[in-house]
Design an enzyme around this catalytic site. Structure first.
Site, short mmCIF file in Angstrom:
data_model
loop_
_atom_site.label_atom_id
_atom_site.label_comp_id
_atom_site.label_asym_id
_atom_site.label_seq_id
_atom_site.Cartn_x
_atom_site.Cartn_y
_atom_site.Cartn_z
CB THR A 125 -1.02 0.02 1.41
OG1 THR A 125 -1.77 -0.82 1.20
CG2 THR A 125 -1.72 1.45 1.26
CG ASP A 142 -8.72 -5.09 3.36
OD1 ASP A 142 -7.83 -5.64 3.82
OD2 ASP A 142 -8.56 -3.92 2.61
N GLY A 201 -1.77 -1.98 6.31
CA GLY A 201 -2.83 -2.92 6.83
C GLY A 201 -3.24 -2.31 8.03
O1 DON Z 1 -7.38 -0.94 3.09
C1 DON Z 1 -6.79 -1.41 3.71
O2 DON Z 1 -6.65 -1.17 5.05
C2 DON Z 1 -5.61 -2.31 3.56
N1 DON Z 1 -6.12 -3.06 2.14
C3 DON Z 1 -4.32 -2.01 3.43
C4 DON Z 1 -3.28 -2.84 2.99
C5 DON Z 1 -1.95 -2.46 3.36
O3 DON Z 1 -1.70 -1.44 3.90
C6 DON Z 1 -1.01 -3.47 3.05
N2 DON Z 1 0.15 -3.26 3.79
N3 DON Z 1 0.78 -4.05 4.44
#
Ligand code: DON
Length: 589
Positions: free
Chosen positions: A395, A437, A491
């Protein structure tokens, strides 16, 4: 004696001058930008130098990141942006996150009532309807100054000429090697032949060229988002997903719409904060935790003091319980936002914390009985222990403040590293695995070890709950003037990264570089562990927290905070790209 004293004073004075710069970071008189990749920061700077504003810069960076950081984000992904207009003093939120395809079903990742690991993270079955192209181009159309072709040019060049494989690329391609090998198109583009002739993680310095993606970007530069959502590009995405057993349709793409929201507002020690409302859970966590900390420690926080870290951990634990209980796509579930952000609620949250000992998470909300496993598959087909979910760095976040004070905080993603590992044939478009998610089965953790509830169950057209927390913090003196633009990947850990950067600046008066670089601590209700990064705690502090009942787990450094600070007094800007990663902070002299 007199002469001697004079010499001593002048030496001391000159040492003071040399050793005490007002700020550790380099000041910029013009705009400044921070992103996770130098080529993206350079693209943004190019736009500022051409007379573009913060939005032109952020969109150029976003398209470039879609090329040079396929493990982070891409045209097949989605995201959120906060845009502040200095002239009107207004801030808008654009939500271009992916939605579940119309044919998605609540139980699509289950077999015999159990989650099938990998189905929501790898390949065609994990793909949600992409929103990034609609979002980036709408931002540009509504708020940018420069022509589309100019803003997309750096991305087109990067796709055509290539970028070189870095240590981070290698680490994330290694993590996803098996997944990438499942798709010949993805493997051809993102892997390279090893000595045995197999497609493998490329060596450092290997040039990744993406001519198909360059062509797609050129089409978008010329015609805007339409060809992406209908026509041959859309058809290629649908064909690729259908061939792999997924459910994306042309109607899904044709009907995709971005959403505008009012920003979620909070404050911290006199600074107004605007952040991301649902369908992100991140902004609410930022507002609630900072609100609780201010209430618990009205005089300010002491740096790395065990009592303070205990209060922080307990506040975070409670906020992640609320996430499970209430949060999902606001178009589908009623979220009591007014109550959850009210001062009475935050006072109760703060008041429920026992200053002496850790509250077991299970006593706040019992874990779902019988829920086991995780959605994330290990190469041997079993699932990861959610505590050790291996990667919290993809991300990507872009922060920009331009010379006029316009600001953008934009977080964008394909979710897990290299998304679904699926490239729409002939287009170079890497598709997301954002479906992970959702709560595949309420109570079973996703790739980030996150448990979510009924409110986040899968439904057609629904937005999966996110943690992404693009955030703007305003000057105390002028609540319409942006002081900080910040955000991060990671995440489940995104909100706590943002909270800690803000607290480092506001409570500990750190320059933005130091604020971003500090060690981090994270809790997320389940697993009931306090995660501490490599630089997060000294041994004595750790022992003091353990004595209060916290179970501490050391983790590899996570997150990639990207921040721009604008000094309200001098109107100089400072930018910081997380030293844990490979990004760059740049600005205009
Ligand atoms: O929207 C979200 O919270 C996740 N899809 C974000 C993913 C993310 O930050 C990946 N990092 N490790």
């Amino acid at each position: 004696m007199r002469a001697h004293r004079k010499t001593w004073w002048s030496v001391a004075l000159s040492l003071l001058v040399v050793a005490m710069p007002a700020w550790a970071a380099r000041p910029y008189r013009g705009g400044a930008v921070a992103t996770a990749h130098p080529m993206a920061s350079e693209a943004a700077l190019r736009m500022l130098d051409k007379g573009g504003n913060a939005v032109d810069a952020a969109v150029a960076a976003a398209f470039t990141l879609a090329v040079v950081g396929p493990y982070h984000s891409g045209l097949g992904g989605g995201g959120f942006a906060l845009v502040h207009d200095a002239k009107t003093g207004g801030t808008q939120v654009l939500d271009f996150r992916e939605v579940a395809p119309k044919a998605a079903t609540r139980d699509m990742y289950l077999k015999d009532g159990q989650v099938v690991p990998g189905l929501s993270t790898d390949g065609a079955t994990s793909v949600a309807v992409p929103g990034a192209v609609a979002g980036y181009l709408e931002l540009l159309e509504k708020h940018g100054k420069l022509p589309r072709a100019v803003v997309l040019q750096p991305a087109i060049e990067a796709a055509r000429n290539g970028f070189w494989v870095s240590p981070k690329y290698q680490a994330l391609a290694t993590l996803r090697r098996d997944c990438l090998r499942q798709d010949p198109e993805a493997a051809r583009i993102f892997l390279a032949k090893n000595e045995q002739g197999e497609l493998d993680v490329p060596p450092i310095g290997h040039l990744v060229r993406q001519p198909e993606l360059a062509r797609t970007l050129q089409t978008l530069a010329k015609s805007g988002p339409k060809p992406f959502y209908s026509g041959p590009i859309a058809q290629a995405m649908v064909d690729t997903v259908k061939a792999g057993g997924g459910v994306l349709s042309l109607e899904d793409l044709k009907d995709f719409k971005t959403r505008a929201h009012a920003p979620l507002e909070g404050s911290y020690r006199g600074h107004r904060i605007l952040t991301m409302p649902p369908p992100s859970a991140g902004g609410l966590a930022v507002v609630q935790v900072l609100g609780a900390l201010e209430r618990l420690r009205p005089q300010g926080l002491e740096f790395r003091e065990p009592e303070t870290l205990h209060l922080y951990t307990e506040a975070v634990r409670r906020v992640y319980v609320d996430r499970v209980k209430y949060l999902g796509d606001p178009a589908f579930v009623k979220i009591p936002m007014e109550s959850l952000t009210s001062s009475g609620y935050i006072a109760d949250l703060a008041g429920s914390i026992d200053p002496k000992k850790a509250t077991p998470s299970a006593s706040l909300l019992p874990p779902v009985e019988g829920a086991s496993g995780s959605t994330l598959k290990k190469p041997d087909g079993t699932w990861y222990d959610p505590s050790s979910a291996p990667e919290k760095k993809n991300t990507t976040h872009i922060s920009v403040i331009d010379k006029n004070g316009n600001a953008v905080a934009l977080t964008t993603t394909v979710n897990y590293a290299f998304g679904s590992c699926l490239v729409a044939k002939g287009t170079g478009i890497l598709l997301n695995d954002e479906m992970d998610d959702f709560a595949a089965l309420p109570g079973v953790p996703n790739a980030y070890g996150l448990v979510t509830g009924e409110a986040n169950a899968i439904a057609p057209g629904k937005v999966p709950l996110s943690s992404m927390s693009p955030t703007l913090v305003f000057s105390k003196e002028d609540p319409k003037k942006v002081m900080l633009a910040v955000g991060s990947p990671g995440g489940s850990t995104i909100p706590t990264t943002v909270i800690q950067v803000i607290s480092n600046l506001v409570d500990h008066k750190m320059d933005v570089v130091r604020a971003v670089g500090q060690g981090r601590l994270h809790h997320q209700y389940l697993p009931d562990e306090l995660w501490v990064d490599r630089w997060g705690l000294e041994a004595a502090t750790q022992a003091a927290l353990e004595a209060k009942g916290h179970k501490i787990r050391r983790q590899e450094a996570w997150g990639d905070a990207e921040a721009v600070y604008s000094d309200p007094k001098t109107n100089l800007r400072y930018a910081a790209s997380d030293p844990r990663n490979e990004g760059a902070a740049l600005g205009q002299d």
